[in-house]
Design a protein around this motif. Structure first.
Motif, PDB file in Angstrom:
ATOM      1  N   CYS A  74      16.856 -21.944  93.123  1.00 20.54           N
ATOM      2  CA  CYS A  74      15.958 -21.306  92.096  1.00 20.54           C
ATOM      3  C   CYS A  74      16.458 -20.117  91.489  1.00 20.54           C
ATOM      4  O   CYS A  74      17.325 -19.362  92.294  1.00 20.54           O
ATOM      5  N   ASP A  75      16.055 -20.116  90.338  1.00 23.42           N
ATOM      6  CA  ASP A  75      16.642 -18.734  89.454  1.00 23.42           C
ATOM      7  C   ASP A  75      15.379 -17.628  89.902  1.00 23.42           C
ATOM      8  O   ASP A  75      14.335 -17.786  89.673  1.00 23.42           O
ATOM      9  N   VAL A  76      15.829 -16.579  90.421  1.00 24.31           N
ATOM     10  CA  VAL A  76      15.367 -15.512  90.656  1.00 24.31           C
ATOM     11  C   VAL A  76      14.357 -15.065  89.481  1.00 24.31           C
ATOM     12  O   VAL A  76      12.984 -14.627  89.784  1.00 24.31           O
ATOM     13  N   ASN A  77      14.842 -14.812  88.331  1.00 26.44           N
ATOM     14  CA  ASN A  77      14.028 -14.466  87.231  1.00 26.44           C
ATOM     15  C   ASN A  77      13.011 -15.345  86.997  1.00 26.44           C
ATOM     16  O   ASN A  77      11.903 -14.933  86.296  1.00 26.44           O
ATOM     17  N   ILE A  78      13.108 -16.791  87.213  1.00 25.83           N
ATOM     18  CA  ILE A  78      12.066 -17.751  86.892  1.00 25.83           C
ATOM     19  C   ILE A  78      10.940 -17.526  87.928  1.00 25.83           C
ATOM     20  O   ILE A  78       9.878 -17.544  87.752  1.00 25.83           O
ATOM     21  N   LEU A  79      11.462 -17.268  89.263  1.00 27.24           N
ATOM     22  CA  LEU A  79      10.266 -16.790  90.209  1.00 27.24           C
ATOM     23  C   LEU A  79       9.621 -15.893  89.862  1.00 27.24           C
ATOM     24  O   LEU A  79       8.318 -15.894  90.103  1.00 27.24           O
ATOM     25  N   LEU A  80      10.274 -14.663  89.438  1.00 27.55           N
ATOM     26  CA  LEU A  80       9.482 -13.529  89.053  1.00 27.55           C
ATOM     27  C   LEU A  80       8.698 -13.640  87.889  1.00 27.55           C
ATOM     28  O   LEU A  80       7.673 -13.015  87.732  1.00 27.55           O
ATOM     29  N   PHE A  81       9.075 -14.568  86.975  1.00 27.83           N
ATOM     30  CA  PHE A  81       8.307 -14.931  85.730  1.00 27.83           C
ATOM     31  C   PHE A  81       7.159 -15.482  86.033  1.00 27.83           C
ATOM     32  O   PHE A  81       5.993 -15.344  85.704  1.00 27.83           O
ATOM     33  N   CYS A  82       7.409 -16.668  87.127  1.00 25.85           N
ATOM     34  CA  CYS A  82       5.922 -17.333  87.501  1.00 25.85           C
ATOM     35  C   CYS A  82       4.879 -16.335  88.204  1.00 25.85           C
ATOM     36  O   CYS A  82       3.904 -16.458  87.927  1.00 25.85           O
ATOM     37  N   CYS A  83       5.384 -15.164  88.841  1.00 25.95           N
ATOM     38  CA  CYS A  83       4.555 -14.397  89.531  1.00 25.95           C
ATOM     39  C   CYS A  83       4.093 -13.461  88.375  1.00 25.95           C
ATOM     40  O   CYS A  83       2.758 -13.052  88.722  1.00 25.95           O
ATOM     41  N   TRP A  84       4.728 -12.958  87.542  1.00 26.42           N
ATOM     42  CA  TRP A  84       4.193 -12.198  86.463  1.00 26.42           C
ATOM     43  C   TRP A  84       3.035 -12.779  85.585  1.00 26.42           C
ATOM     44  O   TRP A  84       2.086 -12.152  85.407  1.00 26.42           O
ATOM     45  N   LEU A  85       3.270 -14.073  85.191  1.00 25.49           N
ATOM     46  CA  LEU A  85       2.245 -14.766  84.493  1.00 25.49           C
ATOM     47  C   LEU A  85       0.937 -14.581  85.236  1.00 25.49           C
ATOM     48  O   LEU A  85      -0.107 -14.431  84.477  1.00 25.49           O
ATOM     49  N   GLY A  86       0.942 -15.221  86.327  1.00 28.64           N
ATOM     50  CA  GLY A  86      -0.051 -15.293  87.181  1.00 28.64           C
ATOM     51  C   GLY A  86      -0.961 -14.098  87.375  1.00 28.64           C
ATOM     52  O   GLY A  86      -2.228 -14.027  87.283  1.00 28.64           O
ATOM     53  N   ALA A  87      -0.207 -13.004  87.760  1.00 26.73           N
ATOM     54  CA  ALA A  87      -0.687 -11.741  88.318  1.00 26.73           C
ATOM     55  C   ALA A  87      -1.259 -10.923  87.191  1.00 26.73           C
ATOM     56  O   ALA A  87      -1.979 -10.174  87.237  1.00 26.73           O
ATOM     57  N   SER A  88      -0.683 -11.171  86.172  1.00 28.69           N
ATOM     58  CA  SER A  88      -1.000 -10.575  84.888  1.00 28.69           C
ATOM     59  C   SER A  88      -2.425 -11.167  84.231  1.00 28.69           C
ATOM     60  O   SER A  88      -2.927 -10.514  83.062  1.00 28.69           O
ATOM     61  N   GLY A  89      -2.805 -12.103  84.716  1.00 23.33           N
ATOM     62  CA  GLY A  89      -4.174 -12.718  84.219  1.00 23.33           C
ATOM     63  C   GLY A  89      -3.663 -13.737  83.237  1.00 23.33           C
ATOM     64  O   GLY A  89      -4.969 -14.438  82.344  1.00 23.33           O
ATOM     65  N   ARG A  90      -2.729 -14.253  83.190  1.00 21.72           N
ATOM     66  CA  ARG A  90      -2.368 -15.589  82.193  1.00 21.72           C
ATOM     67  C   ARG A  90      -2.526 -16.678  83.045  1.00 21.72           C
ATOM     68  O   ARG A  90      -2.437 -16.966  84.294  1.00 21.72           O
TER      69      ARG A  90
END
Length: 269
Positions: free
Chosen positions: A117-133
């Motif tokens: 896994c690319d750590v930035n992609i993991l964080l990106f997946c989390c940010w999108l969902g957590a921010s209401g997207r």
């Protein structure tokens, strides 16, 4: 700047956190100075009304080196110049906050080493969902991965490998302080490359956030994004994967009980 416990550095878990520490420690800024907050249930006062249960997802676009409004402009020091050149973005602030959470660095490293896994992609997946997207489709995420893979493989990884060699290898005839100085410069470049990748990811896919989206739906969307990432990697999640994802979710959604997180990620009771 202390983003994670010292033991992580002793164990050579030297991805985003160590780089951030090397680049930011001279600024002596804590997470409060970055203007980032852990996602949690809170009361939001708006137009004279108090609405419970909202998320603190509107992370301010404050970044290391930024000055408060109305403060006097001061020339940046050499250690600040590189960091303060970074563009502000809520995704970056969110990533620093989440990665500092308990167990997150270990979970990201586990998924990186075992699953590629690319750590930035993991964080990106989390940010999108957590921010209401909403949850991404596999087709959309594959397009994002195609667009970002070259930067990760040709820029970020070589800088990371160089920094590790400078740290781990003995360099006969070189003064230790000069090797350390070079390593810090490489770490600055690596941090900038990580930040640039995140800005690219956000530019590729950042649909409007639904500020009224419930906490439960945000959790499901975040887990869903990580599931889509597994599909794109051709990975069938096992129990170890789910435990690592659960660590990410506990840090991102502390309002939920551990048993609720376990259920959301599909861990057996």
């Amino acid at each position: 700047m202390q983003l994670v416990e010292r033991r992580l550095l002793d164990q050579a878990i030297d991805h985003l956190v160590e780089v951030a520490m090397l680049g930011l420690q001279g600024l002596k800024l804590g997470l409060d100075g970055l203007g980032v907050r852990r996602i949690r249930r809170r009361q939001v006062i708006h137009a004279g009304r108090t609405r419970p249960g909202r998320l603190a997802t509107s992370l301010p676009a404050v970044y290391p080196g930024a000055r408060p409004k109305g403060s006097a402009q001061k020339p940046p020091s050499k250690s600040q110049a590189t960091v303060s050149d970074f563009l502000p973005h809520p995704f970056w602030n969110f990533s620093l906050e989440l990665y500092a959470g308990e167990g997150v660095a270990e979970a990201c490293l586990d998924l990186q080493e075992r699953r590629g896994c690319d750590v930035n992609i993991l964080l990106f997946c989390c940010w999108l969902g957590a921010s209401g997207r909403p949850t991404m489709t596999a087709e959309r995420l594959r397009a994002i991965l195609t667009a970002s893979d070259a930067w990760q493989s040709d820029v970020v990884k070589p800088l990371r490998e160089m920094r590790r060699r400078l740290k781990d290898k003995v360099w006969p005839g070189a003064l230790p302080e000069t090797v350390d100085a070079v390593r810090r410069r490489v770490a600055d470049a690596e941090l900038a490359a990580e930040h640039a990748e995140q800005l690219k990811l956000a530019s590729l896919h950042s649909p409007p956030a639904d500020r009224e989206r419930s906490l439960e739906k945000r959790l499901r969307a975040t887990v869903g994004n990580l599931g889509v990432y597994a599909v794109c990697l051709g990975v069938v999640p096992d129990e170890a994967d789910r435990k690592s994802v659960a660590a990410l979710m506990r840090a991102a959604f502390p309002a939920f009980a551990p048993v609720e997180i376990a259920e959301a990620v599909g861990l057996a009771a």
